[in-house]
Every structure is written in C-alpha cells, then in structure tokens.
Design a protein around this motif. Structure first.
Motif, PDB file in Angstrom:
ATOM      1  N   ARG A 155      -9.545   2.472  14.026  1.00 39.97           N
ATOM      2  CA  ARG A 155     -10.678   1.990  13.251  1.00 39.97           C
ATOM      3  C   ARG A 155     -10.265   1.677  11.808  1.00 39.97           C
ATOM      4  O   ARG A 155     -10.703   0.703  11.210  1.00 39.97           O
ATOM      5  N   ARG A 156      -9.382   2.513  11.245  1.00 40.04           N
ATOM      6  CA  ARG A 156      -8.926   2.287   9.864  1.00 40.04           C
ATOM      7  C   ARG A 156      -8.143   0.980   9.762  1.00 40.04           C
ATOM      8  O   ARG A 156      -8.237   0.275   8.763  1.00 40.04           O
ATOM      9  N   LEU A 157      -7.354   0.689  10.777  1.00 42.12           N
ATOM     10  CA  LEU A 157      -6.617  -0.569  10.763  1.00 42.12           C
ATOM     11  C   LEU A 157      -7.570  -1.754  10.747  1.00 42.12           C
ATOM     12  O   LEU A 157      -7.366  -2.727  10.020  1.00 42.12           O
ATOM     13  N   ARG A 158      -8.630  -1.689  11.529  1.00 42.47           N
ATOM     14  CA  ARG A 158      -9.591  -2.787  11.592  1.00 42.47           C
ATOM     15  C   ARG A 158     -10.400  -2.912  10.297  1.00 42.47           C
ATOM     16  O   ARG A 158     -10.845  -4.004   9.943  1.00 42.47           O
ATOM     17  N   GLU A 159     -10.590  -1.782   9.603  1.00 43.67           N
ATOM     18  CA  GLU A 159     -11.404  -1.805   8.396  1.00 43.67           C
ATOM     19  C   GLU A 159     -10.602  -2.120   7.131  1.00 43.67           C
ATOM     20  O   GLU A 159     -11.172  -2.154   6.041  1.00 43.67           O
ATOM     21  N   MET A 160      -9.293  -2.343   7.257  1.00 40.31           N
ATOM     22  CA  MET A 160      -8.469  -2.645   6.085  1.00 40.31           C
ATOM     23  C   MET A 160      -8.899  -3.962   5.454  1.00 40.31           C
ATOM     24  O   MET A 160      -9.233  -4.931   6.149  1.00 40.31           O
ATOM     25  N   ASN A 161      -8.907  -4.020   4.139  1.00 44.03           N
ATOM     26  CA  ASN A 161      -9.224  -5.240   3.425  1.00 44.03           C
ATOM     27  C   ASN A 161      -8.625  -5.189   2.022  1.00 44.03           C
ATOM     28  O   ASN A 161      -8.083  -4.174   1.599  1.00 44.03           O
ATOM     29  N   GLU A 163      -6.420  -5.541  -1.328  1.00 40.77           N
ATOM     30  CA  GLU A 163      -5.016  -5.479  -1.737  1.00 40.77           C
ATOM     31  C   GLU A 163      -4.149  -4.751  -0.732  1.00 40.77           C
ATOM     32  O   GLU A 163      -3.008  -5.150  -0.478  1.00 40.77           O
ATOM     33  N   ALA A 164      -4.657  -3.646  -0.155  1.00 41.71           N
ATOM     34  CA  ALA A 164      -3.876  -2.893   0.826  1.00 41.71           C
ATOM     35  C   ALA A 164      -3.547  -3.749   2.028  1.00 41.71           C
ATOM     36  O   ALA A 164      -2.413  -3.750   2.543  1.00 41.71           O
ATOM     37  N   LYS A 165      -4.529  -4.497   2.521  1.00 40.92           N
ATOM     38  CA  LYS A 165      -4.305  -5.351   3.683  1.00 40.92           C
ATOM     39  C   LYS A 165      -3.313  -6.459   3.364  1.00 40.92           C
ATOM     40  O   LYS A 165      -2.416  -6.765   4.165  1.00 40.92           O
ATOM     41  N   ALA A 166      -3.467  -7.076   2.179  1.00 42.95           N
ATOM     42  CA  ALA A 166      -2.561  -8.152   1.791  1.00 42.95           C
ATOM     43  C   ALA A 166      -1.128  -7.637   1.640  1.00 42.95           C
ATOM     44  O   ALA A 166      -0.168  -8.292   2.053  1.00 42.95           O
ATOM     45  N   GLU A 170       2.037  -8.861   3.964  1.00 41.31           N
ATOM     46  CA  GLU A 170       3.251  -9.429   3.397  1.00 41.31           C
ATOM     47  C   GLU A 170       4.480  -8.632   3.811  1.00 41.31           C
ATOM     48  O   GLU A 170       5.539  -9.204   4.100  1.00 41.31           O
ATOM     49  N   ALA A 171       4.346  -7.300   3.853  1.00 41.94           N
ATOM     50  CA  ALA A 171       5.477  -6.453   4.242  1.00 41.94           C
ATOM     51  C   ALA A 171       5.886  -6.710   5.684  1.00 41.94           C
ATOM     52  O   ALA A 171       7.075  -6.808   6.006  1.00 41.94           O
ATOM     53  N   MET A 172       4.895  -6.839   6.581  1.00 39.71           N
ATOM     54  CA  MET A 172       5.230  -7.071   7.992  1.00 39.71           C
ATOM     55  C   MET A 172       5.768  -8.476   8.197  1.00 39.71           C
ATOM     56  O   MET A 172       6.588  -8.725   9.081  1.00 39.71           O
ATOM     57  N   LEU A 223       1.642   4.153   9.776  1.00 36.89           N
ATOM     58  CA  LEU A 223       2.279   2.872  10.059  1.00 36.89           C
ATOM     59  C   LEU A 223       3.061   2.465   8.827  1.00 36.89           C
ATOM     60  O   LEU A 223       2.512   2.404   7.720  1.00 36.89           O
ATOM     61  N   THR A 224       4.343   2.170   8.984  1.00 37.83           N
ATOM     62  CA  THR A 224       5.178   1.736   7.863  1.00 37.83           C
ATOM     63  C   THR A 224       5.848   0.422   8.221  1.00 37.83           C
ATOM     64  O   THR A 224       6.290   0.218   9.366  1.00 37.83           O
ATOM     65  N   ALA A 225       5.955  -0.446   7.208  1.00 42.77           N
ATOM     66  CA  ALA A 225       6.621  -1.737   7.387  1.00 42.77           C
ATOM     67  C   ALA A 225       7.174  -2.184   6.050  1.00 42.77           C
ATOM     68  O   ALA A 225       6.415  -2.416   5.103  1.00 42.77           O
ATOM     69  N   ASN A 226       8.474  -2.234   5.973  1.00 45.84           N
ATOM     70  CA  ASN A 226       9.151  -2.739   4.769  1.00 45.84           C
ATOM     71  C   ASN A 226       8.677  -2.052   3.484  1.00 45.84           C
ATOM     72  O   ASN A 226       8.449  -2.673   2.457  1.00 45.84           O
ATOM     73  N   GLY A 227       8.510  -0.726   3.549  1.00 43.35           N
ATOM     74  CA  GLY A 227       8.126   0.047   2.378  1.00 43.35           C
ATOM     75  C   GLY A 227       6.639   0.248   2.219  1.00 43.35           C
ATOM     76  O   GLY A 227       6.212   1.112   1.449  1.00 43.35           O
ATOM     77  N   GLU A 228       5.801  -0.524   2.885  1.00 48.07           N
ATOM     78  CA  GLU A 228       4.351  -0.361   2.828  1.00 48.07           C
ATOM     79  C   GLU A 228       3.925   0.622   3.909  1.00 48.07           C
ATOM     80  O   GLU A 228       4.519   0.675   4.996  1.00 48.07           O
ATOM     81  N   LYS A 229       2.877   1.400   3.622  1.00 43.83           N
ATOM     82  CA  LYS A 229       2.456   2.411   4.583  1.00 43.83           C
ATOM     83  C   LYS A 229       0.937   2.542   4.579  1.00 43.83           C
ATOM     84  O   LYS A 229       0.293   2.489   3.531  1.00 43.83           O
ATOM     85  N   VAL A 230       0.391   2.743   5.777  1.00 49.45           N
ATOM     86  CA  VAL A 230      -1.011   3.105   5.940  1.00 49.45           C
ATOM     87  C   VAL A 230      -1.042   4.282   6.903  1.00 49.45           C
ATOM     88  O   VAL A 230      -0.348   4.283   7.919  1.00 49.45           O
ATOM     89  N   SER A 231      -1.798   5.309   6.551  1.00 50.34           N
ATOM     90  CA  SER A 231      -1.757   6.513   7.377  1.00 50.34           C
ATOM     91  C   SER A 231      -3.095   7.226   7.338  1.00 50.34           C
ATOM     92  O   SER A 231      -3.938   6.995   6.464  1.00 50.34           O
ATOM     93  N   TRP A 232      -3.273   8.099   8.309  1.00 51.38           N
ATOM     94  CA  TRP A 232      -4.401   9.031   8.326  1.00 51.38           C
ATOM     95  C   TRP A 232      -3.921  10.277   9.037  1.00 51.38           C
ATOM     96  O   TRP A 232      -3.297  10.213  10.102  1.00 51.38           O
ATOM     97  N   SER A 233      -4.161  11.434   8.410  1.00 58.57           N
ATOM     98  CA  SER A 233      -3.721  12.678   9.027  1.00 58.57           C
ATOM     99  C   SER A 233      -4.540  13.832   8.492  1.00 58.57           C
ATOM    100  O   SER A 233      -5.166  13.743   7.429  1.00 58.57           O
ATOM    101  N   ILE A 234      -4.532  14.890   9.240  1.00 54.95           N
ATOM    102  CA  ILE A 234      -5.200  16.115   8.803  1.00 54.95           C
ATOM    103  C   ILE A 234      -4.493  16.677   7.570  1.00 54.95           C
ATOM    104  O   ILE A 234      -5.091  17.414   6.785  1.00 54.95           O
ATOM    105  N   SER A 235      -3.229  16.295   7.366  1.00 53.65           N
ATOM    106  CA  SER A 235      -2.496  16.776   6.186  1.00 53.65           C
ATOM    107  C   SER A 235      -3.210  16.392   4.902  1.00 53.65           C
ATOM    108  O   SER A 235      -3.141  17.110   3.903  1.00 53.65           O
TER     109      SER A 235
END
Length: 272
Positions: A155-161, A163-166, A170-172, A223-235
């Motif tokens: 769900r977080r991936l779908r809701e990205m918009n 600067e983070a999404k851009a 670009e990284a991928m 999820l990491t790609a070329n230095g960019e990262k998006v994540s969700w965790s209990i941490s």
C-alpha cells in the motif's frame, strides 16, 4: 832600676810568637770553624725554608685538591639529586599516564558494557514487541504478521508521491542492477507478485526486482535502488520506544530530581 833589654826583647819575641801561634793555630781555625758553622747553619736554614716552601706548596695543592673534590662532590650530589628528581617525575608521570590509560580503558569498558546492555535490551524489546504484535495481529485479523507487513508495504508503494517517488523512479531508471527488496522473513510468492505489481503500477514500467531475506531487519520490508530507499518496519516504532526507555533510564533520580510523569506515546502498527 836597670832594664834588662834582653829579657824585654825575649819577652816581646815570645809574645809575638805566642800571638802568631794563637792566630795561626787557634784564632784562624776558630774563625774558619765559625764561618763554616755559619755557612752550614745558613744552608740548613735555606734547606729548611725550601722544605717549608715545598710543604706549603703541598699543603696548598692538597687544599686545592680538597676544594676541587668538594666541588666535584657537590656537583655530583646536585646531578644525582636532579637525576633522582627527574626520575621521580618520570615515574610519577608514567604512573599518571598508566592510571589515565587504565581509567580510560575502564571507562571504555563501562561504555561498551552499557552499549551492549542497551543493545541487548533493545533486541529483547524488539523481539518481545514483535512477538506481541504478531500474536495480536494474528488474533485480531486472522492473518499472519508477515502477510500484514507485506500488505502495508504494498500500500505504501502505491501511495508514494512527490519528491520521494521522483527520486526512487530516477534511481531505478539509472540503476545498473535490479532493485533489492529485503525482508526479515521469506516472502511468499503471492506477496512478491503483489509488490512487483505495485511497483510496475506506481512507476508505469516493468521494474526488475531481486528479493533477499535479512533477519536483522526486525519486522519490516525495505526497497533500495541505487542509493534510494523506501521502507516500513516495526523497527520504526521500536525506535520511539527505545528512545523513551533510554530517556527514562538516563533521567536523574533522587530527592532533587524532577518528577515528570509525562511519557511519549509509542506508535504501534494500526490494524488496517
């Protein structure tokens, strides 16, 4: 009265003979003896004076040597005292450095012990909270925690918009390797497909993905790609809990310590 000139002449002659004999055999030897004695006495006095001068010279030399010896002894004593003082200062400095090193080592050991304890408490807290969250979600939603985490991440991936999404796009686009999806558990095939579909749909492209299991990633996916990262965790939630516990442990205690009964709320995963 008649003068007997012969007798007078004989007596005069005897007197002269006596004077000559006395001068010849008595007065001259006496004078010679006196002169010799005076010369001997003068020589003895000169010898005594020379011996006295030699003795004075030896006394002066002895006195000079004694003074030099005293000066050398004083110099040696002063040098020995200076060396002893320097050695004492060196030993004191060495002892201070050793004590400082031991103190620093002890402090470092205490810091390491405290850090290890904090890490152990953190790991234990994460494990306990993770277990409680797993049990709670399993009881409330009748699904496993892993499935729920996969759903939230998708769900977080779908809701990205914005600067983070851009930035991720670009990284991928410029990455030479597939994007990496790491999770604390082995994702089932349907969740992998859901994540792949969400990425393709979000970025309107066929995104290559590589999946990897990372046990150190407590209760989460990233999820990491070329230095960019998006994540969700209990941490993320546990970090807030860890910060609150750390502030509580570091708070001063005692009669003069301030009493603050306010606590920061700890975020927990919401049931969607």
């Amino acid at each position: 009265m008649l003068i007997d000139w012969f007798t007078v002449g004989a007596q005069a002659a005897n007197f002269l003979i006596l004077v000559w004999l006395m001068k010849r055999y008595l007065y001259t030897p006496i004078l010679v003896a006196i002169d010799a004695r005076e010369k001997r006495i003068a020589a003895e006095l000169a010898d005594a004076a020379a011996k006295e001068a030699e003795a004075q010279k030896e006394r002066d030399e002895y006195k000079r040597k004694n003074q030099e010896f005293d000066q050398e002894r004083a110099a040696l004593m002063s040098k020995a005292a200076d060396e002893a003082k320097a050695e004492r200062l060196r030993l004191v400095e060495d002892a201070r450095k050793t004590a400082d090193a031991m103190s620093a080592k002890r402090q470092e050991t205490l810091k390491n012990d405290a850090r290890n304890l904090n890490q152990a408490i953190s790991r234990r807290t994460q494990q306990e909270v993770f277990a409680i969250a797993r049990k709670a979600l399993s009881d409330l939603a009748s699904v496993s925690l892993e499935e729920r985490l996969g759903e939230i991440f998708t769900r977080r991936l779908r809701e990205m918009n914005g600067e983070a999404k851009a930035g991720l796009a670009e990284a991928m686009k410029t990455a030479s390797a597939p994007a990496l999806v790491r999770s604390a558990f082995d994702l089932p095939a349907d969740q992998r497909a859901a994540i792949q579909h969400a990425l393709n749909e979000t970025f309107s492209a066929d995104i290559p993905i590589r999946f990897e299991t990372a046990p150190d990633l407590i209760g989460g996916i990233e999820l990491t790609a070329n230095g960019e990262k998006v994540s969700w965790s209990i941490s993320d939630y546990l970090a807030s809990l860890e910060k609150g516990v750390g502030e509580l442990l570091n708070k001063p205690s005692g009669p003069g310590a301030p009493h603050d009964h306010k606590t920061e709320p700890v975020a927990v995963p919401k049931r969607e």
